[in-house]
Design a protein around this motif. Structure first.
Motif, PDB file in Angstrom:
ATOM      1  N   LEU A 114       7.193   6.966  13.555  1.00 33.26           N
ATOM      2  CA  LEU A 114       7.579   6.651  12.360  1.00 33.26           C
ATOM      3  C   LEU A 114       9.060   7.294  12.029  1.00 33.26           C
ATOM      4  CD1 LEU A 114       6.447   6.545   9.443  1.00 33.26           C
ATOM      5  CD2 LEU A 114       5.464   8.854   9.358  1.00 33.26           C
ATOM      6  N   ASN A 115       9.632   6.660  11.285  1.00 26.87           N
ATOM      7  CA  ASN A 115      11.202   7.219  11.159  1.00 26.87           C
ATOM      8  C   ASN A 115      11.722   6.521   9.729  1.00 26.87           C
ATOM      9  OD1 ASN A 115      13.697   7.982  11.678  1.00 26.87           O
ATOM     10  ND2 ASN A 115      14.370   6.303  12.842  1.00 26.87           N
ATOM     11  N   LEU A 116      12.137   7.334   8.908  1.00 25.83           N
ATOM     12  CA  LEU A 116      12.876   7.059   7.847  1.00 25.83           C
ATOM     13  C   LEU A 116      14.158   6.483   8.055  1.00 25.83           C
ATOM     14  CD1 LEU A 116      13.166   7.183   4.435  1.00 25.83           C
ATOM     15  CD2 LEU A 116      13.899   9.232   4.804  1.00 25.83           C
ATOM     16  N   LEU A 117      14.579   5.203   7.705  1.00 22.68           N
ATOM     17  CA  LEU A 117      15.918   4.742   8.216  1.00 22.68           C
ATOM     18  C   LEU A 117      16.987   5.092   7.259  1.00 22.68           C
ATOM     19  CD1 LEU A 117      14.616   1.222   9.309  1.00 22.68           C
ATOM     20  CD2 LEU A 117      15.100   3.309  10.717  1.00 22.68           C
ATOM     21  N   THR A 118      16.814   4.543   5.947  1.00 22.10           N
ATOM     22  CA  THR A 118      17.800   4.809   4.960  1.00 22.10           C
ATOM     23  C   THR A 118      17.189   5.068   3.666  1.00 22.10           C
ATOM     24  OG1 THR A 118      18.040   2.505   4.507  1.00 22.10           O
ATOM     25  CG2 THR A 118      19.627   3.360   5.949  1.00 22.10           C
TER      26      THR A 118
ATOM     27  N   LYS B  34       5.742   5.388  -5.121  1.00 20.82           N
ATOM     28  CA  LYS B  34       6.054   5.111  -6.613  1.00 20.82           C
ATOM     29  C   LYS B  34       7.589   4.463  -6.518  1.00 20.82           C
ATOM     30  CE  LYS B  34       2.280   7.163  -7.917  1.00 20.82           C
ATOM     31  NZ  LYS B  34       1.259   6.404  -8.255  1.00 20.82           N
ATOM     32  N   ILE B  35       8.059   3.744  -5.226  1.00 22.61           N
ATOM     33  CA  ILE B  35       9.198   3.541  -5.375  1.00 22.61           C
ATOM     34  C   ILE B  35       9.285   2.181  -4.448  1.00 22.61           C
ATOM     35  CG2 ILE B  35      10.651   5.156  -6.164  1.00 22.61           C
ATOM     36  CD1 ILE B  35      11.391   5.562  -3.004  1.00 22.61           C
ATOM     37  N   ALA B  36      10.124   1.275  -4.690  1.00 23.53           N
ATOM     38  CA  ALA B  36      10.237   0.099  -3.768  1.00 23.53           C
ATOM     39  C   ALA B  36      10.786   0.622  -2.375  1.00 23.53           C
ATOM     40  CB  ALA B  36      11.150  -0.926  -4.287  1.00 23.53           C
ATOM     41  N   CYS B  37      10.243  -0.093  -1.140  1.00 21.68           N
ATOM     42  CA  CYS B  37      10.608   0.110   0.148  1.00 21.68           C
ATOM     43  C   CYS B  37      10.499  -1.165   0.951  1.00 21.68           C
ATOM     44  CB  CYS B  37       9.499   1.145   0.917  1.00 21.68           C
ATOM     45  SG  CYS B  37       7.747   0.407   1.057  1.00 21.68           S
ATOM     46  N   ARG B  38      11.112  -1.020   2.079  1.00 22.36           N
ATOM     47  CA  ARG B  38      11.267  -2.250   2.962  1.00 22.36           C
ATOM     48  C   ARG B  38      10.544  -1.627   4.413  1.00 22.36           C
ATOM     49  NH1 ARG B  38      11.174  -4.448  -0.993  1.00 22.36           N
ATOM     50  NH2 ARG B  38      12.852  -5.752  -1.694  1.00 22.36           N
ATOM     51  N   VAL B  39       9.556  -2.226   5.207  1.00 27.55           N
ATOM     52  CA  VAL B  39       9.161  -1.770   6.246  1.00 27.55           C
ATOM     53  C   VAL B  39       9.501  -2.679   7.409  1.00 27.55           C
ATOM     54  CG1 VAL B  39       6.849  -1.179   7.215  1.00 27.55           C
ATOM     55  CG2 VAL B  39       6.925  -0.814   4.824  1.00 27.55           C
ATOM     56  N   LYS B  40       9.978  -1.569   8.424  1.00 26.04           N
ATOM     57  CA  LYS B  40      10.121  -2.544   9.559  1.00 26.04           C
ATOM     58  C   LYS B  40       9.020  -1.992  10.830  1.00 26.04           C
ATOM     59  CE  LYS B  40      13.528  -2.624  13.425  1.00 26.04           C
ATOM     60  NZ  LYS B  40      14.762  -2.172  13.901  1.00 26.04           N
ATOM     61  N   ILE B  41       8.246  -3.045  11.390  1.00 30.32           N
ATOM     62  CA  ILE B  41       7.272  -2.748  12.206  1.00 30.32           C
ATOM     63  C   ILE B  41       8.068  -2.598  13.762  1.00 30.32           C
ATOM     64  CG2 ILE B  41       5.027  -3.452  13.189  1.00 30.32           C
ATOM     65  CD1 ILE B  41       5.259  -2.729   9.998  1.00 30.32           C
ATOM     66  N   ASN B  42       7.597  -1.352  14.492  1.00 31.71           N
ATOM     67  CA  ASN B  42       8.036  -1.098  15.638  1.00 31.71           C
ATOM     68  C   ASN B  42       6.770  -1.153  16.847  1.00 31.71           C
ATOM     69  OD1 ASN B  42       7.238   1.819  16.393  1.00 31.71           O
ATOM     70  ND2 ASN B  42       8.662   2.158  14.480  1.00 31.71           N
ATOM     71  N   GLN B  43       7.251  -1.125  17.901  1.00 26.58           N
ATOM     72  CA  GLN B  43       6.110  -0.833  19.040  1.00 26.58           C
ATOM     73  C   GLN B  43       6.838   0.481  19.952  1.00 26.58           C
ATOM     74  OE1 GLN B  43       4.088  -3.984  21.019  1.00 26.58           O
ATOM     75  NE2 GLN B  43       5.193  -5.520  19.387  1.00 26.58           N
TER      76      GLN B  43
ATOM     77  N   GLY C 152      17.261   2.615  -5.192  1.00 28.07           N
ATOM     78  CA  GLY C 152      15.734   2.788  -5.392  1.00 28.07           C
ATOM     79  C   GLY C 152      14.946   1.946  -4.501  1.00 28.07           C
ATOM     80  N   CYS C 153      15.522   1.857  -3.199  1.00 30.11           N
ATOM     81  CA  CYS C 153      14.707   1.319  -2.264  1.00 30.11           C
ATOM     82  C   CYS C 153      14.981   2.021  -0.986  1.00 30.11           C
ATOM     83  CB  CYS C 153      15.209  -0.075  -1.931  1.00 30.11           C
ATOM     84  SG  CYS C 153      14.383  -1.034  -0.627  1.00 30.11           S
ATOM     85  N   THR C 154      13.674   2.244  -0.074  1.00 31.44           N
ATOM     86  CA  THR C 154      13.724   3.189   0.865  1.00 31.44           C
ATOM     87  C   THR C 154      13.277   2.091   2.084  1.00 31.44           C
ATOM     88  OG1 THR C 154      13.065   5.147  -0.203  1.00 31.44           O
ATOM     89  CG2 THR C 154      12.523   5.007   2.210  1.00 31.44           C
ATOM     90  N   ARG C 155      14.012   2.321   3.356  1.00 33.43           N
ATOM     91  CA  ARG C 155      13.717   1.591   4.503  1.00 33.43           C
ATOM     92  C   ARG C 155      13.042   2.473   5.336  1.00 33.43           C
ATOM     93  NH1 ARG C 155      17.920   0.215   7.390  1.00 33.43           N
ATOM     94  NH2 ARG C 155      16.982  -1.567   8.334  1.00 33.43           N
ATOM     95  N   VAL C 156      11.953   2.122   6.058  1.00 37.68           N
ATOM     96  CA  VAL C 156      10.901   2.682   6.873  1.00 37.68           C
ATOM     97  C   VAL C 156      10.542   1.907   8.278  1.00 37.68           C
ATOM     98  CG1 VAL C 156       8.761   4.183   7.383  1.00 37.68           C
ATOM     99  CG2 VAL C 156       9.938   3.996   5.025  1.00 37.68           C
ATOM    100  N   SER C 157      10.700   2.546   9.433  1.00 37.46           N
ATOM    101  CA  SER C 157      10.447   1.989  10.655  1.00 37.46           C
ATOM    102  C   SER C 157       8.897   2.638  10.995  1.00 37.46           C
ATOM    103  CB  SER C 157      11.423   2.103  11.657  1.00 37.46           C
ATOM    104  OG  SER C 157      11.154   1.608  13.044  1.00 37.46           O
ATOM    105  N   ILE C 158       7.782   1.775  11.268  1.00 35.53           N
ATOM    106  CA  ILE C 158       6.807   2.495  11.519  1.00 35.53           C
ATOM    107  C   ILE C 158       6.068   1.650  12.715  1.00 35.53           C
ATOM    108  CG2 ILE C 158       5.406   1.026   9.641  1.00 35.53           C
ATOM    109  CD1 ILE C 158       4.165   3.724   8.935  1.00 35.53           C
TER     110      ILE C 158
ATOM    111  N   ARG D 149       0.861  -1.185   0.113  1.00 35.97           N
ATOM    112  CA  ARG D 149       0.020   0.025   0.023  1.00 35.97           C
ATOM    113  C   ARG D 149       0.843   1.235  -0.003  1.00 35.97           C
ATOM    114  NH1 ARG D 149      -3.798  -0.078   4.820  1.00 35.97           N
ATOM    115  NH2 ARG D 149      -4.821   1.846   3.789  1.00 35.97           N
ATOM    116  N   LEU D 150       2.027   1.367   0.751  1.00 35.22           N
ATOM    117  CA  LEU D 150       2.850   2.217   1.031  1.00 35.22           C
ATOM    118  C   LEU D 150       3.592   2.523  -0.580  1.00 35.22           C
ATOM    119  CD1 LEU D 150       3.952   4.608   2.579  1.00 35.22           C
ATOM    120  CD2 LEU D 150       5.645   3.043   3.421  1.00 35.22           C
TER     121      LEU D 150
END
Length: 225
Positions: free
Chosen positions: A29-33, A14-23, A37-43, A8-9
């Protein structure tokens, strides 16, 4: 579930991403790297079932889009505050480490009286003294904090001193207790309003509101010396 959210994200990014789920209780919500063409997000897990408009706002945040930034940031903040109550982490509070009895003031006695007089015994919160009473802040002193997911109130140990009158310390505690029942609000542009009209009305119900405010104003210079 996280893979579904990731797709969904990516639809809005419009680009590939990798999502890390946090508690996390602070950074939800934090942009990791951003590499290639890939973005890593902690959410935080609360976003897993967020509506599309919130996902779109998260995409704006991740991309760093400046257009309508205040609107999208406000939408994310509003979603967080509306959903925090779904995650009650009060069981994580180690009660044995809470310090409620100070050298001068006992927070337990103070809390019980306030809970009875203003909240009809309905609040179920924990509370503690915290911080170094000898440390002086040059710009701003945070007398109290309310950590909503923990249902925990923290009162700065600086206030556990005879120079602070009982009614003032009691007012600080009452103020933090109000945060447990009055939600954060947002205006049309998404700006956060922590102490909105409802909060201020209830705050003025405090028996010694005028005295507490007057004392703080009178001693402001001494507090920041």
């Amino acid at each position: 579930m996280s893979l579904t959210f990731q797709k969904r994200l990516e639809k809005y990014l419009k680009i590939a991403c990798r999502v890390k789920i946090n508690q996390n209780r602070s950074t939800m919500l934090n942009l990791l790297t951003k590499q290639g063409g890939c973005t890593r997000v902690s959410i935080h897990r609360m976003f897993l079932d967020a509506p599309d408009e919130v996902i779109a706002s998260i995409a704006h945040y991740v991309r760093g889009t400046r257009r309508d930034k205040q609107l999208h940031d406000g939408r994310i903040k509003q979603y967080i505050h509306e959903n925090l109550d779904r995650y009650n982490d009060s069981h994580q509070v180690i009660r044995e480490k809470l310090i409620t009895r100070g050298k001068i003031y006992d927070l337990q006695t103070m809390y019980d009286r306030l809970n009875a007089e203003y909240f009809n015994h309905k609040l179920e919160l924990t509370f503690t003294w915290y911080g170094d009473p000898k440390k002086r802040c040059r710009s701003r002193i945070v007398f109290g904090q309310y950590l909503s997911t923990l249902r925990l109130i923290k009162i700065h140990a600086l206030l556990d001193h005879p120079r602070f009158p009982y009614y003032f310390v009691s007012f600080v505690l009452y103020h933090e207790m109000l945060h447990a029942i009055v939600p954060v609000t947002f205006n049309a542009s998404g700006k956060t309003c922590i102490h909105g009209p409802e909060f201020k009305i209830l705050e003025r119900r405090f028996r010694y509101y005028k005295e507490a405010k007057a004392w703080e104003k009178m001693h402001r210079d001494q507090l920041f010396r």
